[in-house]
Motif scaffolding. Structure first.
Motif, PDB file in Angstrom:
ATOM      1  N   ALA A 249       0.820  -1.213   0.000  1.00  0.00           N
ATOM      2  CA  ALA A 249       0.000   0.000   0.000  1.00  0.00           C
ATOM      3  C   ALA A 249       0.853   1.262   0.000  1.00  0.00           C
ATOM      4  O   ALA A 249       0.450   2.280  -0.570  1.00  0.00           O
ATOM      5  CB  ALA A 249      -0.926  -0.001   1.216  1.00  0.00           C
ATOM      6  N   GLN A 250       2.041   1.214   0.608  1.00  0.00           N
ATOM      7  CA  GLN A 250       2.906   2.401   0.648  1.00  0.00           C
ATOM      8  C   GLN A 250       3.408   2.781  -0.738  1.00  0.00           C
ATOM      9  O   GLN A 250       3.608   3.947  -1.033  1.00  0.00           O
ATOM     10  CB  GLN A 250       4.086   2.171   1.576  1.00  0.00           C
ATOM     11  CG  GLN A 250       3.679   2.085   3.035  1.00  0.00           C
ATOM     12  CD  GLN A 250       4.864   1.800   3.929  1.00  0.00           C
ATOM     13  OE1 GLN A 250       5.855   1.224   3.500  1.00  0.00           O
ATOM     14  NE2 GLN A 250       4.754   2.221   5.190  1.00  0.00           N
ATOM     15  N   ARG A 251       3.618   1.782  -1.573  1.00  0.00           N
ATOM     16  CA  ARG A 251       4.143   2.036  -2.925  1.00  0.00           C
ATOM     17  C   ARG A 251       3.078   1.892  -4.004  1.00  0.00           C
ATOM     18  O   ARG A 251       3.390   2.039  -5.182  1.00  0.00           O
ATOM     19  CB  ARG A 251       5.286   1.068  -3.223  1.00  0.00           C
ATOM     20  CG  ARG A 251       6.476   1.284  -2.338  1.00  0.00           C
ATOM     21  CD  ARG A 251       7.598   0.369  -2.737  1.00  0.00           C
ATOM     22  NE  ARG A 251       8.747   0.594  -1.894  1.00  0.00           N
ATOM     23  CZ  ARG A 251       9.702  -0.277  -1.702  1.00  0.00           C
ATOM     24  NH1 ARG A 251       9.653  -1.443  -2.304  1.00  0.00           N
ATOM     25  NH2 ARG A 251      10.712   0.002  -0.923  1.00  0.00           N
ATOM     26  N   ASP A 252       1.854   1.554  -3.621  1.00  0.00           N
ATOM     27  CA  ASP A 252       0.788   1.287  -4.601  1.00  0.00           C
ATOM     28  C   ASP A 252       1.268   0.288  -5.654  1.00  0.00           C
ATOM     29  O   ASP A 252       1.140   0.501  -6.859  1.00  0.00           O
ATOM     30  CB  ASP A 252       0.315   2.579  -5.283  1.00  0.00           C
ATOM     31  CG  ASP A 252      -0.490   3.451  -4.357  1.00  0.00           C
ATOM     32  OD1 ASP A 252      -1.103   2.906  -3.426  1.00  0.00           O
ATOM     33  OD2 ASP A 252      -0.517   4.677  -4.566  1.00  0.00           O
ATOM     34  N   ARG A 253       1.810  -0.826  -5.165  1.00  0.00           N
ATOM     35  CA  ARG A 253       2.394  -1.839  -6.053  1.00  0.00           C
ATOM     36  C   ARG A 253       1.806  -3.206  -5.731  1.00  0.00           C
ATOM     37  O   ARG A 253       1.687  -3.588  -4.572  1.00  0.00           O
ATOM     38  CB  ARG A 253       3.901  -1.884  -5.894  1.00  0.00           C
ATOM     39  CG  ARG A 253       4.560  -2.973  -6.745  1.00  0.00           C
ATOM     40  CD  ARG A 253       6.039  -3.031  -6.548  1.00  0.00           C
ATOM     41  NE  ARG A 253       6.626  -1.849  -7.155  1.00  0.00           N
ATOM     42  CZ  ARG A 253       7.865  -1.429  -6.923  1.00  0.00           C
ATOM     43  NH1 ARG A 253       8.627  -2.081  -6.081  1.00  0.00           N
ATOM     44  NH2 ARG A 253       8.337  -0.370  -7.526  1.00  0.00           N
ATOM     45  N   LEU A 254       1.460  -3.934  -6.782  1.00  0.00           N
ATOM     46  CA  LEU A 254       0.990  -5.306  -6.646  1.00  0.00           C
ATOM     47  C   LEU A 254       2.053  -6.233  -7.221  1.00  0.00           C
ATOM     48  O   LEU A 254       2.522  -6.026  -8.344  1.00  0.00           O
ATOM     49  CB  LEU A 254      -0.330  -5.515  -7.404  1.00  0.00           C
ATOM     50  CG  LEU A 254      -0.903  -6.930  -7.396  1.00  0.00           C
ATOM     51  CD1 LEU A 254      -1.323  -7.347  -5.991  1.00  0.00           C
ATOM     52  CD2 LEU A 254      -2.083  -7.032  -8.358  1.00  0.00           C
ATOM     53  N   LYS A 255       2.452  -7.210  -6.436  1.00  0.00           N
ATOM     54  CA  LYS A 255       3.414  -8.212  -6.897  1.00  0.00           C
ATOM     55  C   LYS A 255       2.650  -9.505  -7.117  1.00  0.00           C
ATOM     56  O   LYS A 255       1.909  -9.956  -6.239  1.00  0.00           O
ATOM     57  CB  LYS A 255       4.516  -8.425  -5.874  1.00  0.00           C
ATOM     58  CG  LYS A 255       5.613  -9.374  -6.352  1.00  0.00           C
ATOM     59  CD  LYS A 255       6.730  -9.486  -5.353  1.00  0.00           C
ATOM     60  CE  LYS A 255       7.534  -8.248  -5.228  1.00  0.00           C
ATOM     61  NZ  LYS A 255       8.573  -8.020  -6.189  1.00  0.00           N
ATOM     62  N   VAL A 256       2.822 -10.095  -8.302  1.00  0.00           N
ATOM     63  CA  VAL A 256       2.165 -11.347  -8.660  1.00  0.00           C
ATOM     64  C   VAL A 256       3.249 -12.382  -8.926  1.00  0.00           C
ATOM     65  O   VAL A 256       4.142 -12.150  -9.749  1.00  0.00           O
ATOM     66  CB  VAL A 256       1.280 -11.183  -9.919  1.00  0.00           C
ATOM     67  CG1 VAL A 256       0.601 -12.498 -10.277  1.00  0.00           C
ATOM     68  CG2 VAL A 256       0.259 -10.076  -9.726  1.00  0.00           C
TER      69      VAL A 256
END
Length: 138
Positions: A109-116
């Protein structure tokens, strides 16, 4: 004399069975095994008795697996949740002739990043990545 021991996962791969099926055979006593810690180990001799074949002859094909990591930037929590649900649905709807895929996601949430993280057979991973690309383009 060295005794070759196999894990439940190894035996499942060798026999083309699901891991739960092999565990069921062990728990019912149909396939003798030794419990070491929290895991079962099956001797090559017991496996040969169970299958009627030499353990070395059970592995007939090479298995290739791909691990792919995808980072998706500028994704809000709602979009990340939607993508995660769609990917879970896509892996659950696999065709009967396809190998299973494993998908894990993590949202920062801090970086607005989703890792798949996707693990599976090359063709199936490629199909899922194409699907993901289509979702992101929409």
């Amino acid at each position: 004399m060295t005794v070759r021991m196999y894990s439940v996962d190894d035996v499942a791969d060798m026999l083309g069975l699901h891991v739960r099926t092999v565990r069921g055979y062990v728990r019912s006593g149909r396939l003798p095994a030794v419990r070491i810690g929290k895991q079962y180990r099956i001797s090559g001799e017991d496996l040969e008795t169970f299958t009627g074949q030499a353990a070395s002859a059970l592995r007939t094909e090479h298995r290739v697996e791909v691990t792919s990591i995808v980072d998706i930037d500028t994704v809000d929590r709602e979009t990340a949740d939607r993508l995660t649900a769609l990917l879970a649905r896509a892996t659950g709807d696999a065709r009967p002739d396809s190998e299973p895929l494993r998908v894990n996601t993590a949202y920062d949430a801090q970086r607005d990043r989703l890792k798949v993280v996707v693990l599976g057979a090359p063709r199936e991973v490629s199909r899922l990545l194409d699907y993901l690309e289509g979702l992101l383009a929409a």
